[in-house]
Design a protein around this motif. Structure first.
Motif, PDB file in Angstrom:
ATOM      1  N   UNK A 114       0.808  -1.282   0.012  1.00 59.54           N
ATOM      2  CA  UNK A 114      -0.002   0.199   0.059  1.00 59.54           C
ATOM      3  C   UNK A 114       0.865   1.330  -0.131  1.00 59.54           C
ATOM      4  N   UNK A 115       0.454   2.237  -0.734  1.00 52.83           N
ATOM      5  CA  UNK A 115       0.921   3.458  -0.597  1.00 52.83           C
ATOM      6  C   UNK A 115       0.223   4.534  -0.466  1.00 52.83           C
ATOM      7  N   UNK A 116       0.761   5.674   0.361  1.00 55.22           N
ATOM      8  CA  UNK A 116       0.076   6.837   0.655  1.00 55.22           C
ATOM      9  C   UNK A 116       0.862   8.109   0.321  1.00 55.22           C
ATOM     10  N   UNK A 117       0.303   8.666  -0.568  1.00 64.07           N
ATOM     11  CA  UNK A 117       0.990  10.145  -1.066  1.00 64.07           C
ATOM     12  C   UNK A 117       0.344  11.348  -0.217  1.00 64.07           C
ATOM     13  N   UNK A 118       1.380  12.016   0.045  1.00 64.79           N
ATOM     14  CA  UNK A 118       1.148  13.471   0.738  1.00 64.79           C
ATOM     15  C   UNK A 118       1.127  14.527  -0.275  1.00 64.79           C
ATOM     16  N   UNK A 119       0.065  15.511  -0.189  1.00 64.21           N
ATOM     17  CA  UNK A 119       0.084  16.508  -0.821  1.00 64.21           C
ATOM     18  C   UNK A 119      -0.735  17.682  -0.290  1.00 64.21           C
ATOM     19  N   UNK A 178       9.790  10.790  -2.771  1.00 65.29           N
ATOM     20  CA  UNK A 178       8.371  10.734  -3.601  1.00 65.29           C
ATOM     21  C   UNK A 178       7.138  11.457  -2.464  1.00 65.29           C
ATOM     22  N   UNK A 179       7.716  11.648  -1.167  1.00 68.97           N
ATOM     23  CA  UNK A 179       6.763  12.160  -0.072  1.00 68.97           C
ATOM     24  C   UNK A 179       5.536  11.254  -0.046  1.00 68.97           C
ATOM     25  N   UNK A 180       6.032   9.899   0.130  1.00 72.63           N
ATOM     26  CA  UNK A 180       5.023   8.876   0.351  1.00 72.63           C
ATOM     27  C   UNK A 180       5.375   8.258   1.682  1.00 72.63           C
ATOM     28  N   UNK A 181       4.402   7.440   1.998  1.00 71.31           N
ATOM     29  CA  UNK A 181       4.832   6.357   3.032  1.00 71.31           C
ATOM     30  C   UNK A 181       4.154   5.078   2.282  1.00 71.31           C
ATOM     31  N   UNK A 182       4.697   3.969   2.779  1.00 70.99           N
ATOM     32  CA  UNK A 182       4.343   2.743   2.451  1.00 70.99           C
ATOM     33  C   UNK A 182       4.238   1.602   3.313  1.00 70.99           C
ATOM     34  N   UNK A 183       3.377   0.702   3.001  1.00 72.28           N
ATOM     35  CA  UNK A 183       2.972  -0.403   3.974  1.00 72.28           C
ATOM     36  C   UNK A 183       3.234  -1.644   3.218  1.00 72.28           C
ATOM     37  N   UNK A 184       4.246  -2.382   3.237  1.00 78.18           N
ATOM     38  CA  UNK A 184       4.571  -3.798   2.801  1.00 78.18           C
ATOM     39  C   UNK A 184       3.869  -4.803   3.761  1.00 78.18           C
ATOM     40  N   UNK A 185       2.845  -5.645   3.062  1.00 70.67           N
ATOM     41  CA  UNK A 185       2.314  -6.465   3.940  1.00 70.67           C
ATOM     42  C   UNK A 185       2.498  -7.955   3.257  1.00 70.67           C
ATOM     43  N   UNK A 186       3.140  -8.960   4.032  1.00 68.30           N
ATOM     44  CA  UNK A 186       3.359 -10.199   3.776  1.00 68.30           C
ATOM     45  C   UNK A 186       2.463 -11.311   4.624  1.00 68.30           C
ATOM     46  N   UNK A 187       2.391 -12.459   4.024  1.00 68.35           N
ATOM     47  CA  UNK A 187       1.733 -13.739   4.686  1.00 68.35           C
ATOM     48  C   UNK A 187       0.459 -13.023   5.095  1.00 68.35           C
TER      49      UNK A 187
END
Length: 128
Positions: free
Chosen positions: A20-25, A77-86
């Protein structure tokens, strides 16, 4: 006014992975901010998933996702991410990105009304 926009949700089988990505603007997020992710399953309250300070120095996870999920920040990129596994059935729901002026513990313990800014959410569903 800070605006947050999530993306990356979709349908995934149990055991699979998703980012998941979250873009800040729209406004500036200062180093005093904490950003992160909450999720909400149907009929349930919004619950904390993971958080990261805007500096990127500190992270915090709920016990249910620790070791499987990773929150990170994209500085260029002014973003945060959430890498989700399993991924598990209990991980499904709408994932919301939030930003709050305060320390990471305040973000993690905050309710929907406590967090300063929210995105509109992105849906993660079970395809199995």
């Amino acid at each position: 006014q800070v605006q947050l926009a999530e993306s990356g949700g979709g349908s995934v089988q149990a055991g699979g992975s998703l980012r998941l990505s979250c873009k800040v603007s729209g406004g500036r997020v200062y180093s005093s901010y904490t950003m992160g992710w909450f999720r909400q399953a149907p009929g349930a309250e919004r619950e904390f998933v993971a958080a990261i300070t805007w500096s990127g120095i500190s992270t915090l996870y709920s016990s249910s996702v620790e070791g499987r999920f990773t929150v990170s920040r994209g500085y260029a990129t002014n973003e945060i991410y959430l890498d989700m596994n399993d991924l598990k059935a209990e991980d499904m729901g709408v994932y919301y990105c939030g930003a709050n002026r305060g320390v990471i513990q305040e973000f993690a313990s905050g309710t929907e009304d406590d967090i300063d800014y929210w995105g509109k959410g992105t849906l993660v569903t079970d395809s199995s």
